[in-house]
Design a protein around this motif. Structure first.
Motif, PDB file in Angstrom:
ATOM      1  N   GLN A   1      49.497  12.684   8.868  1.00 54.87           N
ATOM      2  CA  GLN A   1      50.894  12.059   9.063  1.00 54.87           C
ATOM      3  C   GLN A   1      50.550  10.421   9.169  1.00 54.87           C
ATOM      4  O   GLN A   1      49.544   9.860   9.117  1.00 54.87           O
ATOM      5  N   VAL A   2      51.899  10.088   8.831  1.00 57.63           N
ATOM      6  CA  VAL A   2      52.078   8.550   9.342  1.00 57.63           C
ATOM      7  C   VAL A   2      52.080   8.102  10.072  1.00 57.63           C
ATOM      8  O   VAL A   2      53.552   8.755  11.642  1.00 57.63           O
ATOM      9  N   MET A   3      51.372   7.494  11.080  1.00 60.44           N
ATOM     10  CA  MET A   3      52.097   7.183  12.481  1.00 60.44           C
ATOM     11  C   MET A   3      51.945   5.651  12.477  1.00 60.44           C
ATOM     12  O   MET A   3      51.364   5.060  11.682  1.00 60.44           O
TER      13      MET A   3
ATOM     14  N   LYS B   1      60.539  14.562   5.232  1.00 61.30           N
ATOM     15  CA  LYS B   1      61.026  13.825   4.185  1.00 61.30           C
ATOM     16  C   LYS B   1      59.606  13.388   3.571  1.00 61.30           C
ATOM     17  O   LYS B   1      59.200  13.462   2.630  1.00 61.30           O
ATOM     18  N   CYS B   2      58.480  12.581   4.588  1.00 64.76           N
ATOM     19  CA  CYS B   2      57.442  12.159   3.896  1.00 64.76           C
ATOM     20  C   CYS B   2      56.479  13.302   3.252  1.00 64.76           C
ATOM     21  O   CYS B   2      55.893  13.655   3.015  1.00 64.76           O
ATOM     22  N   VAL B   3      56.253  12.710   1.866  1.00 65.42           N
ATOM     23  CA  VAL B   3      55.579  13.262   1.094  1.00 65.42           C
ATOM     24  C   VAL B   3      53.966  12.642   0.860  1.00 65.42           C
ATOM     25  O   VAL B   3      52.884  12.726   0.101  1.00 65.42           O
ATOM     26  N   LEU B   4      53.568  11.454   1.750  1.00 68.20           N
ATOM     27  CA  LEU B   4      52.538  11.096   2.265  1.00 68.20           C
ATOM     28  C   LEU B   4      52.140  10.726   0.401  1.00 68.20           C
ATOM     29  O   LEU B   4      50.684  10.122   0.617  1.00 68.20           O
ATOM     30  N   CYS B   5      52.160   9.262   0.229  1.00 68.90           N
ATOM     31  CA  CYS B   5      52.050   9.068  -1.059  1.00 68.90           C
ATOM     32  C   CYS B   5      51.263   7.674  -0.318  1.00 68.90           C
ATOM     33  O   CYS B   5      50.349   6.912  -1.243  1.00 68.90           O
ATOM     34  N   GLY B   6      51.508   6.839   0.859  1.00 68.62           N
ATOM     35  CA  GLY B   6      51.167   5.960   1.401  1.00 68.62           C
ATOM     36  C   GLY B   6      51.266   4.280   0.860  1.00 68.62           C
ATOM     37  O   GLY B   6      50.990   3.127   1.212  1.00 68.62           O
ATOM     38  N   ALA B   7      53.084   4.825   0.290  1.00 71.50           N
ATOM     39  CA  ALA B   7      53.157   3.179  -0.355  1.00 71.50           C
ATOM     40  C   ALA B   7      53.320   2.468   1.000  1.00 71.50           C
ATOM     41  O   ALA B   7      53.618   1.132   0.856  1.00 71.50           O
ATOM     42  N   CYS B   8      54.029   2.985   2.487  1.00 70.71           N
ATOM     43  CA  CYS B   8      54.366   2.092   3.198  1.00 70.71           C
ATOM     44  C   CYS B   8      53.370   1.286   4.144  1.00 70.71           C
ATOM     45  O   CYS B   8      53.490   0.497   4.420  1.00 70.71           O
ATOM     46  N   VAL B   9      52.005   2.148   4.129  1.00 70.99           N
ATOM     47  CA  VAL B   9      50.971   1.863   4.381  1.00 70.99           C
ATOM     48  C   VAL B   9      50.436   0.535   3.793  1.00 70.99           C
ATOM     49  O   VAL B   9      49.991  -0.277   4.377  1.00 70.99           O
TER      50      VAL B   9
ATOM     51  N   ILE C   1      60.282   4.406  12.236  1.00 68.46           N
ATOM     52  CA  ILE C   1      59.636   5.948  12.164  1.00 68.46           C
ATOM     53  C   ILE C   1      59.529   6.447  11.519  1.00 68.46           C
ATOM     54  O   ILE C   1      60.353   6.941  10.113  1.00 68.46           O
ATOM     55  N   THR C   2      59.251   7.179  10.534  1.00 63.65           N
ATOM     56  CA  THR C   2      58.389   8.246   9.563  1.00 63.65           C
ATOM     57  C   THR C   2      59.149  10.097   9.995  1.00 63.65           C
ATOM     58  O   THR C   2      58.627  10.401  10.998  1.00 63.65           O
ATOM     59  N   ASP C   3      59.647  10.578   9.391  1.00 60.20           N
ATOM     60  CA  ASP C   3      60.281  11.978   9.513  1.00 60.20           C
ATOM     61  C   ASP C   3      59.813  12.915   8.773  1.00 60.20           C
ATOM     62  O   ASP C   3      59.266  12.500   7.473  1.00 60.20           O
TER      63      ASP C   3
ATOM     64  N   VAL D   1      60.342   0.494   0.215  1.00 62.51           N
ATOM     65  CA  VAL D   1      59.280   1.138  -0.322  1.00 62.51           C
ATOM     66  C   VAL D   1      58.890   2.384  -0.385  1.00 62.51           C
ATOM     67  O   VAL D   1      58.814   3.288  -1.444  1.00 62.51           O
ATOM     68  N   CYS D   2      59.495   3.284   0.553  1.00 59.86           N
ATOM     69  CA  CYS D   2      59.543   4.402   1.001  1.00 59.86           C
ATOM     70  C   CYS D   2      60.284   5.002   0.291  1.00 59.86           C
ATOM     71  O   CYS D   2      61.507   4.718  -0.439  1.00 59.86           O
ATOM     72  N   PRO D   3      59.788   6.359  -1.330  1.00 55.76           N
ATOM     73  CA  PRO D   3      59.961   6.706  -2.179  1.00 55.76           C
ATOM     74  C   PRO D   3      61.169   8.059  -1.696  1.00 55.76           C
ATOM     75  O   PRO D   3      61.809   8.297  -2.358  1.00 55.76           O
ATOM     76  N   ALA D   4      61.070   8.848  -0.901  1.00 53.12           N
ATOM     77  CA  ALA D   4      61.893   9.328  -0.049  1.00 53.12           C
ATOM     78  C   ALA D   4      62.649   9.644   0.930  1.00 53.12           C
ATOM     79  O   ALA D   4      63.283  10.448   1.185  1.00 53.12           O
ATOM     80  N   GLU D   5      62.637   8.119   0.559  1.00 49.82           N
ATOM     81  CA  GLU D   5      63.721   7.275   1.888  1.00 49.82           C
ATOM     82  C   GLU D   5      63.476   8.300   3.791  1.00 49.82           C
ATOM     83  O   GLU D   5      64.200   9.196   4.628  1.00 49.82           O
ATOM     84  N   ALA D   6      62.139   8.380   3.836  1.00 50.48           N
ATOM     85  CA  ALA D   6      61.462   8.765   4.906  1.00 50.48           C
ATOM     86  C   ALA D   6      61.585   7.748   6.976  1.00 50.48           C
ATOM     87  O   ALA D   6      61.902   8.045   7.218  1.00 50.48           O
ATOM     88  N   VAL D   7      61.988   7.227   5.833  1.00 54.20           N
ATOM     89  CA  VAL D   7      61.409   5.689   7.356  1.00 54.20           C
ATOM     90  C   VAL D   7      62.282   5.309   7.263  1.00 54.20           C
ATOM     91  O   VAL D   7      63.691   5.324   6.394  1.00 54.20           O
ATOM     92  N   ARG D   8      62.795   5.541   9.046  1.00 56.11           N
ATOM     93  CA  ARG D   8      64.109   5.191   9.766  1.00 56.11           C
ATOM     94  C   ARG D   8      64.003   3.854  10.877  1.00 56.11           C
ATOM     95  O   ARG D   8      62.895   4.367  11.411  1.00 56.11           O
TER      96      ARG D   8
HETATM   97  S1  SF4 Z   1      53.631   7.758   3.165  1.00 53.78           S
HETATM   98 FE1  SF4 Z   1      55.156   7.589   1.480  1.00 53.78          FE
HETATM   99  S2  SF4 Z   1      56.390   9.477   1.402  1.00 53.78           S
HETATM  100 FE2  SF4 Z   1      56.202   9.304   3.693  1.00 53.78          FE
HETATM  101  S3  SF4 Z   1      56.904   7.654   4.814  1.00 53.78           S
HETATM  102 FE3  SF4 Z   1      55.243   6.618   3.351  1.00 53.78          FE
HETATM  103  S4  SF4 Z   1      56.333   5.763   1.940  1.00 53.78           S
HETATM  104 FE4  SF4 Z   1      57.499   6.957   2.483  1.00 53.78          FE
END
Ligand code: SF4
Ligand code: SF4
Length: 313
Positions: free
Chosen positions: A55-57, A92-100, A87-89, A72-79
């Motif tokens: 999970q994204v913390m 929706k999050c695909v755990l791509c790591g882009a936001c990290v 906070i990450t939904d 940067v989130c490709p899944a529009e998971a951060v609100r």
């Molecule tokens: S890990 Fe990827 S999909 Fe998940 S919240 Fe971050 S950018 Fe979006």
């Protein structure tokens, strides 16, 4: 003896390997925290342990509100959710790591990873000298480690083969076979008990009590080095009447001798907020060790060895 070959494909989802730990068994230890739990204790201090997935913390105190994670989130998971922050939904999050990667202030991290057992063993072996000098070893905890039973059994087998003292902590809401098969590979078993009333247990943890009590009793009958851990939680079980019933069960219906009372502490609050979860115990005061000592005396009068706090096995 025929040695079963190591399975190089086996892996486990864990969220931390804590080194130099001193509260989850004797001596200096490494504690492997497995991700995923089948209970939902209202007071849980490790909400990141509950989901079996990474999970994204989010760490609000480090956040500068730059909004890069949203962009940067490709899944529009951060609100942005006031007052919690970005906070990450998890749906929706695909755990791509882009936001990290995009967060320059280190306010985001992915908690949990799938690790091959070989890599876990390599990590555990790093502190073998400390285990040997201190009488320590390795503890498998969680979450509920036995939800990943094959991995835990195999890790315990490898530790045993290398002479490493091995402990497991379980909440026991599992088929008995998952526990029974592990016992020959263990040096110490921590078994959690949260309540003695079936309805209350279900209300506070989300699961019934009967399987847990049955497993606890059976484990105590065939494994000597066992410690029952009771989290003492205000409004849940931190009263003499409830704890007296719990001690009476242990003293009268099991062969358990040792009990640890773990006073409630509101340590997990920031983690709940970082995962966008609500914390049912946010307004509950911490419990001091002194407040638990009279409870320990109740168990002591029934012939149990009860200590307050986790002080190793
Ligand atoms: S890990 Fe990827 S999909 Fe998940 S919240 Fe971050 S950018 Fe979006
Ligand atoms: S990228 Fe990091 S610092 Fe910027 S808003 Fe997101 S969490 Fe906060």
């Amino acid at each position: 003896m025929i040695r079963r070959p190591d399975n190089p494909d086996l892996s486990a989802t864990i969220f931390e390997i804590e080194r130099y730990a001193t509260e989850d068994g004797p001596g200096i230890r490494s504690v492997v925290f497995f991700k995923g739990c089948n209970l939902r204790c209202r007071w849980c201090q490790n909400p990141e342990s509950q989901s079996p997935r990474p999970q994204v913390m989010y760490h609000k105190q480090r956040c500068t509100a730059c909004r890069r994670c949203v962009e940067v989130c490709p899944a529009e998971a951060v609100r942005e959710i006031a007052p919690l922050g970005f906070i990450t939904d998890p749906e929706k999050c695909v755990l791509c790591g882009a936001c990290v990667d995009a967060c320059f202030s280190g306010a985001r991290e992915i908690v949990g990873e799938r690790m091959p057992l070989d890599a876990i063993m390599d990590e555990l072996r790093r502190d073998k000298a400390f285990y040997e000098q201190s009488g320590g070893g390795v503890t498998f905890s969680g979450g509920e480690p036995l939800l990943q039973a094959e991995a835990v059994h195999e890790l315990a087998r490898r530790c045993k083969a290398e002479g490493i003292h091995t402990a497991v902590e379980t909440a026991g809401h599992l088929p008995w076979a998952g526990i029974a098969g592990l016992l020959p590979r263990l040096d110490l078993l921590y078994f959690d008990l949260k309540h003695i009333d079936s309805e209350a247990h279900r209300a506070y943890t989300g699961v019934p009590l009967d399987i847990i009590l049955g497993n606890l009793r059976r484990a105590s009958e065939c494994f000597d080095n066992m410690i029952v851990r009771i989290p003492v939680v205000p409004g849940v079980n931190a009263d003499a009447q409830t704890l007296e019933r719990m001690f009476a069960f242990l003293a009268g219906k099991t062969r358990v001798k040792r009990v640890e009372l773990l006073p409630f502490h509101r340590l997990g609050l920031a983690k709940y907020e970082g995962l966008g979860l609500s914390y049912a115990m946010a307004e509950v005061d911490n419990l001091g060790k002194e407040q638990c000592r009279p409870f320990a005396e109740i168990g002591g009068a029934m012939g149990l060895s009860v200590q307050v706090g986790a002080e190793g096995g």
